[in-house]
Design an enzyme around this catalytic site. Structure first.
Site, PDB file in Angstrom:
ATOM      1  CB  CYS A 196      -0.989  -0.070   1.163  1.00 33.03           C
ATOM      2  SG  CYS A 196      -2.417   0.986   0.905  1.00 33.03           S
ATOM      3  CG  HIS A 253      -3.109  -3.386   3.807  1.00 35.94           C
ATOM      4  ND1 HIS A 253      -2.094  -2.734   4.472  1.00 35.94           N
ATOM      5  CD2 HIS A 253      -3.819  -2.426   3.188  1.00 35.94           C
ATOM      6  CE1 HIS A 253      -2.185  -1.439   4.269  1.00 35.94           C
ATOM      7  NE2 HIS A 253      -3.225  -1.220   3.490  1.00 35.94           N
ATOM      8  CD  GLU A 297      -0.289  -5.543   5.954  1.00 36.73           C
ATOM      9  OE1 GLU A 297      -0.186  -6.122   4.854  1.00 36.73           O
ATOM     10  OE2 GLU A 297      -0.571  -4.328   6.059  1.00 36.73           O
TER      11      GLU A 297
HETATM   12  N1  GLN Z   1      -3.531   6.388   1.204  1.00 36.96           N
HETATM   13  C1  GLN Z   1      -2.245   6.051   1.732  1.00 36.96           C
HETATM   14  C2  GLN Z   1      -1.139   6.825   1.024  1.00 36.96           C
HETATM   15  O1  GLN Z   1      -1.387   7.431   0.060  1.00 36.96           O
HETATM   16  C3  GLN Z   1      -1.979   4.571   1.636  1.00 36.96           C
HETATM   17  C4  GLN Z   1      -2.991   3.822   2.457  1.00 36.96           C
HETATM   18  C5  GLN Z   1      -2.450   2.595   3.112  1.00 36.96           C
HETATM   19  O2  GLN Z   1      -1.249   2.367   3.172  1.00 36.96           O
HETATM   20  N2  GLN Z   1      -3.336   1.815   3.669  1.00 36.96           N
HETATM   21  O3  GLN Z   1      -0.011   6.821   1.441  1.00 36.96           O
END
Ligand code: GLN
Length: 189
Positions: A79, A168, A170
Site C-alpha cells: 500500500c 494488505h 498482513e
Molecule cells: N492512502 C495512503 C497513502 O497514500 C496509503 C494507504 C495505506 O497504506 N493503507 O499513502
C-alpha cells in the site's frame, strides 16, 4: 532469515506476526542505528506514504535504504509502501523511486476507499486482498511485471528483488504472499 520492518508509522506490527508464523525473525526499524543490524530483506508497510517519506528523511534513513534497495536488498512494500517504491506517484510525491511502476495514490477515492476481494496473484494463487485507501498501479515498465489485477487495475508487481502490493496481505490470515517474499529472499542469497 531476518527481516527489517520499517516501523516509523502505519501498519507494521501485523507483518512481524505473519513472519513469526512462517518461522522468520523480524526487527523494527525506527531510527538510523537500527539499520546496522544484519538484514536479509525489508518490509515497507502501509500507512501514509507522504508521512513515511518525510520521516525517513528526517531520521536520515532515506538515502541508506534507497541505496540498499538499488544494490539488491529484497524489499516488499504494501500500500503506502508500494507508493514509496514507485518511480512515478500520481497524486503524491516520488519517494524512493526504485521500482519501474507508476502508482496512483488514493486511486479508489475516499468514499469507497476500503474493500476486500478474492483474486489471483501470479505464483501465489487465489488470495484475499484487503484494500484501504489504496493506490493501484497504472503502468509497469522496464523489468517490472504485473502479478495481479482487480477490475482491470494492476494491484501487485515484482521487479527483481522488489515486490509491491496495493493491498494488505498482513491484515488477512493468509500467509502466502509473505511466504512468496521469503522465497524471493532465499533465491536472492
Ligand atoms: N492512502 C495512503 C497513502 O497514500 C496509503 C494507504 C495505506 O497504506 N493503507 O499513502
Amino acid at each position: 532469515m531476518r527481516i527489517g520492518i520499517l516501523a516509523l508509522q502505519g501498519a507494521f506490527a501485523e507483518h512481524s506476526a505473519i513472519l513469526r508464523q512462517l518461522g522468520a525473525d523480524s526487527f523494527e526499524i525506527r531510527q538510523k542505528r537500527d539499520l546496522d543490524q544484519p538484514m536479509d530483506g525489508l518490509i515497507i508497510p502501509g500507512g501514509e506514504s507522504t508521512v513515511m517519506g518525510k520521516l525517513l528523511k528526517e531520521l536520515d534513513c532515506f538515502d541508506d535504504i534507497q541505496t540498499r534497495i538499488r544494490n539488491g536488498l529484497p524489499v516488499f512494500g504494501t500500500c503506502a509502501g508500494l507508493i514509496l517504491l514507485a518511480k512515478e506517484a500520481e497524486g503524491g510525491k516520488v519517494q524512493l523511486g526504485t521500482m519501474d511502476i507508476s502508482a496512483r495514490r488514493n486511486a479508489y477515492g475516499r468514499q469507497l476507499g476500503s474493500f476486500s476481494v478474492t483474486a489471483e496473484m501470479k505464483s501465489v494463487g487465489e488470495i484475499p486482498m484487503v484494500f484501504i485507501r489504496a493506490p493501484y498501479i497504472t503502468a509497469v515498465s522496464g523489468n517490472a511485471e504485473a502479478l495481479a489485477e482487480v477490475d482491470g487495475k494492476i494491484v501487485a508487481a515484482r521487479q527483481g528483488n522488489q515486490l509491491a502490493t496495493a493491498f494488505h496481505p498482513e491484515l488477512t490470515d493468509d500467509t502466502r504472499v509473505h511466504q512468496y517474499f521469503l522465497e524471493m529472499i532465499s533465491a536472492a542469497k
